[in-house]
Design a protein around this motif. Structure first.
Motif, short mmCIF file in Angstrom:
data_model
loop_
_atom_site.label_atom_id
_atom_site.label_comp_id
_atom_site.label_asym_id
_atom_site.label_seq_id
_atom_site.Cartn_x
_atom_site.Cartn_y
_atom_site.Cartn_z
N GLY A 84 -10.30 -1.45 2.39
CA GLY A 84 -8.97 -1.23 1.83
C GLY A 84 -8.63 0.23 1.64
N TYR A 85 -9.57 1.13 1.96
CA TYR A 85 -9.39 2.56 1.67
C TYR A 85 -9.96 3.38 2.82
N ARG B 15 -4.28 -3.25 3.13
CA ARG B 15 -3.02 -3.20 3.87
C ARG B 15 -3.35 -2.93 5.32
N PRO B 16 -2.60 -3.53 6.29
CA PRO B 16 -2.89 -3.30 7.71
C PRO B 16 -2.86 -1.80 8.01
N GLY B 17 -3.74 -1.39 8.90
CA GLY B 17 -3.74 0.01 9.32
C GLY B 17 -4.93 0.79 8.80
N THR C 243 -5.33 -5.77 11.12
CA THR C 243 -5.75 -6.94 10.33
C THR C 243 -5.11 -6.90 8.94
N PRO C 244 -4.49 -8.01 8.54
CA PRO C 244 -3.90 -8.03 7.19
C PRO C 244 -4.97 -8.23 6.12
N GLY C 245 -4.57 -8.18 4.87
CA GLY C 245 -5.48 -8.55 3.79
C GLY C 245 -5.84 -10.02 3.90
N TYR C 246 -7.11 -10.34 3.63
CA TYR C 246 -7.59 -11.73 3.63
C TYR C 246 -7.91 -12.11 2.20
#
Ligand code: PHB
Length: 369
Positions: free
Chosen positions: A70-71, A112-114, A121-124
């Motif tokens: 995520g970071y 967040r994607p990117g 990939t989106p958050g799961y």
């Protein structure tokens, strides 16, 4: 009793022996370009081991799943380059007389994607929500759940292979595992949703898979919290009875040590007793517990006003901590920001040299000093 009698006693459990009771708390540093821990990361952890810390728990390391990160620039616990980097960290810490565990991490819907790696990939997460009522990502299928469980097990197996002394599973703070625990973000109507026992199923599968991967004698630490980064006042358990019912199955599945994250270690967890969350956890499970939360500083990691993590702080007395350790309320204590500012925090405290401790300031995050 003095700090020497309490914080600097050895620690022994069924699976882990430490020279003292001081743990370096896991802290995201975003200083591993390409998700590979480099020489600066090696030196950063070496300095804390040289500074007297008994057990280092690393910053969160992403497990091998496309949605784990995520970071930016957080280290991975998979892939030849990242594992080679970690092997050098382990070697440096051991040479300085310390022990070290990686924290295994999946951020869930916080992603967040990117963010690399993982591209678009989106958050799961269990129900696609990072916060209650707001769907922003992907609700995990059974296949996704199985993949993430396997990724944690692989990370743990590789950690053991390259010489780490233990692993910590990040089940706290509103990241993926905690998104399953929390009713605010878990609205599933299958076996992974419902009451807290059902919402624990995902974590229980991860702990069991990690235990199977590392064998019976390798220490597994689970970090959990009542509070969420999305809501500091959120709770999983309102009573000691509920907490005991929550933790018992996790201990049975293979957790050896509970890391009980609170924002302030001195706060009682339930009415009618001084015990903090780690104190209750130890009492209810019979397992060793790590306390944490603003140790040695006069401020919270996450301030009330939402101005972001890693808040600045001045050195604060640890008398209350020493009293609690003297009563064996908990077994170990994790120190966070004070150890960013003072790599030799443990040795200074051992020497009674409190006057030498310097404040922690956010500017220290710009480099790995
Ligand atoms: C952060 O980087 O601010 C952070 C990371 C992991 C946590 C909490 C905060 O569990």
């Amino acid at each position: 009793m003095t700090a020497q009698d309490t914080l600097f006693r050895p620690f022994t459990s069924d699976t882990l022996t430490l020279k003292n009771r001081i743990v370096m708390a896991p802290m995201t540093r975003s200083m591993s370009p390409g998700n590979v821990p480099n020489d600066k990361v090696v030196d950063y952890y070496r300095r804390r081991a040289e500074g007297g810390v008994g057990l280092i728990i690393t910053e969160g390391t992403i497990v091998d799943h496309p949605a784990a990160s995520g970071y930016p620039d957080v280290p991975a616990i998979y892939g030849a380059d990242a594992l080679a980097g970690w092997a050098r960290v382990v070697e440096a810490v051991h040479a300085a007389g310390g022990k070290i565990a990686p924290q295994l991490w999946h951020v869930g819907a916080v992603r967040r994607p990117g963010v690399a790696p993982g591209g678009d990939t989106p958050g799961y997460s269990p129900s696609g929500m990072a916060r209650p009522g707001k769907v922003t990502g992907h609700a995990m299928t059974q296949r996704d759940i199985d993949d993430v469980v396997a990724a944690f097990a692989k990370g743990a197996a590789d950690a053991k292979k390259i010489g780490f002394d233990a692993v910590e599973i990040h089940g706290a703070h509103g990241y993926l595992i905690d998104q399953f625990f929390w009713d605010g973000t878990n609205a599933r109507d299958d076996a992974y949703g419902g009451d807290l026992a059902a919402r624990s199923r995902f974590a229980l599968e991860i702990v069991a898979a990690v235990r199977a991967a590392v064998g019976p004698d390798f220490p597994i630490i689970l970090r959990y919290s009542q509070w969420k980064q999305q809501d500091y006042s959120a709770r999983l358990c309102d009573t000691p009875e509920a907490l005991g019912a929550f933790l018992g199955p996790l201990a049975d599945a293979g957790v050896d040590i509970f890391h009980c994250s609170t924002r302030r270690f001195w706060q009682p967890e339930f009415d009618g007793s001084d015990l903090n969350l780690a104190g209750w956890t130890r009492k209810l499970t019979g397992k060793p517990a790590i306390a944490v939360g603003s140790v040695g500083l006069n401020s919270d990691f996450l301030p009330e006003d939402g101005t972001g993590a890693f808040n600045a702080g001045e050195p604060a007395s640890i008398d209350n901590l020493i009293e609690r350790m003297a009563r064996d309320e908990f077994d170990l204590v994790a120190v966070g920001r004070a150890l960013i500012a003072n790599p030799d925090w443990a040795n200074r405290v051992k020497a009674g040299d409190f006057a030498a401790l310097v404040p922690y300031d956010k500017s220290l995050l710009a480099t790995l000093s």
